[in-house]
Design a protein around this motif. Structure first.
Motif, short mmCIF file in Angstrom:
data_model
loop_
_atom_site.label_atom_id
_atom_site.label_comp_id
_atom_site.label_asym_id
_atom_site.label_seq_id
_atom_site.Cartn_x
_atom_site.Cartn_y
_atom_site.Cartn_z
N SER A 118 0.82 -1.21 0.00
CA SER A 118 0.00 0.00 0.00
C SER A 118 0.85 1.26 0.00
N SER A 119 2.04 1.21 0.64
CA SER A 119 2.94 2.35 0.64
C SER A 119 4.31 1.90 1.09
N SER A 120 5.29 2.75 0.85
CA SER A 120 6.66 2.44 1.28
C SER A 120 7.39 3.73 1.60
N GLU A 121 8.20 3.68 2.65
CA GLU A 121 9.04 4.83 3.00
C GLU A 121 10.38 4.77 2.28
N ASN A 122 10.53 3.78 1.39
CA ASN A 122 11.77 3.59 0.65
C ASN A 122 11.59 3.97 -0.81
N GLU A 123 12.67 4.28 -1.47
CA GLU A 123 12.63 4.55 -2.90
C GLU A 123 12.65 3.22 -3.66
N PHE A 124 11.71 3.05 -4.57
CA PHE A 124 11.69 1.85 -5.41
C PHE A 124 12.77 1.93 -6.48
N PRO A 125 13.32 0.79 -6.94
CA PRO A 125 13.07 -0.56 -6.44
C PRO A 125 14.04 -0.94 -5.33
N TYR A 126 13.68 -1.97 -4.58
CA TYR A 126 14.57 -2.56 -3.59
C TYR A 126 14.23 -4.05 -3.47
N THR A 127 15.20 -4.83 -3.02
CA THR A 127 15.06 -6.28 -3.01
C THR A 127 15.32 -6.83 -1.62
N ARG A 128 14.49 -7.76 -1.22
CA ARG A 128 14.66 -8.48 0.04
C ARG A 128 14.85 -9.97 -0.26
N ASN A 129 15.67 -10.63 0.52
CA ASN A 129 15.87 -12.07 0.36
C ASN A 129 14.86 -12.80 1.24
N VAL A 130 13.96 -13.54 0.62
CA VAL A 130 12.86 -14.15 1.38
C VAL A 130 12.72 -15.63 1.05
N LYS A 131 12.18 -16.33 2.02
CA LYS A 131 11.72 -17.70 1.84
C LYS A 131 10.24 -17.73 2.18
N VAL A 132 9.45 -18.39 1.33
CA VAL A 132 8.01 -18.50 1.55
C VAL A 132 7.67 -19.97 1.72
N TYR A 133 6.85 -20.24 2.74
CA TYR A 133 6.41 -21.60 3.03
C TYR A 133 4.88 -21.62 3.02
#
Length: 284
Positions: free
Chosen positions: A80-95
């Motif tokens: 919905s919103s971000s306080e960061n400048e796009f783009p940015y990447t996070r390392n995630v694992k989804v289960y």
């Protein structure tokens, strides 16, 4: 004079040998049940303001409304919103886990996972607000139960907050559908993790794979029951979602599967003219 008869081509075109799979997207946004639907959360599914975060959230089978045996290929959360400048990447694992569990009764109750639950392990790039799609590395077989979605952000560095669109249960019991832990470095597969409860459930989309075959192609020439055909070409129009057809030619109408002879498959759907040897036609 020797005559060749072309018999019942429309009955001999078999669709669905190999086709483009359609998709069905289920959106869970709080419109089913007694929820406030216009909330946001920065705690789940991940909290980007921490070096690491881990969250679990449960989605109910009544919201999913799919049969046992359905297959999930993608999930998505709504930024919905971000306080960061796009783009940015996070390392995630989804289960993803099929579960009978509905709520968390306490902060020490986060569910220990199996390695078989892992469906995504890669960088996740945030490019804008809106739905952020996660194409699963491994398709998930749904069994008709609730689904627990667990997301571990193990990036190791923090940025400002990212807010996700969510919904909040008006019933206090259902406000315990989420649990999260921040700065957690323990692998959730191998550890029992304690967390905090969250009343805000991130909106989510589940993309299910469907397997409806395409319509059979429409034969344009030669016409059905045409006679006097030598070295014929079959010209037909493919349905829109076809990847491949196999075409079979019968020696006579209504003689059963044993009378059909497989011919060369149509591999390139952009070429809708296929030639056949006259030996595949029945002399009369």
């Amino acid at each position: 004079m020797r005559k060749f008869i072309l018999l019942t081509f429309l009955m001999c075109l078999i669709g669905g040998i190999n086709y483009v799979t359609a998709q069905d997207v289920v959106t869970i946004d709080g419109t089913v049940g007694n929820y406030t639907t216009n909330t946001t959360t920065s705690n789940v599914p991940i909290k980007t303001y921490n070096r690491r975060s881990y969250g679990q959230q449960i989605y109910y089978k009544g919201e999913i409304n799919k049969d046992n045996g359905s297959v999930i290929t993608n999930i998505a959360f709504y930024v919905s919103s971000s306080e960061n400048e796009f783009p940015y990447t996070r390392n995630v694992k989804v289960y993803l886990t099929n579960t009978e569990k509905e709520i968390y009764s306490g902060s020490t109750e986060m569910v220990k996972l199996s390695s078989e639950d892992l469906v995504y392990d890669a960088g996740l790039t945030f490019e804008s607000t809106g739905w952020i799609n996660i194409p699963l590395n491994k398709e998930f077989s749904y069994t008709g139960k609730n689904i627990m979605v667990s997301v571990w952000d193990n990036t190791g560095s923090y940025i400002e907050n990212t807010s996700f669109s969510s919904f909040t249960a008006k019933d206090d019991d259902e406000n315990r559908r989420c649990a999260y832990c921040i700065n957690n470095s323990a692998d959730p597969v191998n550890s029992t993790i304690s967390g905090s409860l969250s009343k805000d459930v991130p909106k989510i989309q589940f993309t299910f794979k469907t397997s409806t075959p395409p319509d059979a192609p429409t034969l344009t020439s030669p016409t059905n029951e045409a006679t006097g055909i030598f070295n014929p070409s079959l010209n037909f129009t493919l349905s829109s979602n076809t990847a491949q057809y196999q075409i079979f030619l019968a020696e006579a109408a209504g003689t059963g599967a044993g009378a059909y002879t497989p011919l060369t498959s149509l591999v390139d759907k952009t070429n809708n003219t296929v030639s056949y040897q006259t030996s595949n036609l029945k002399p009369n």
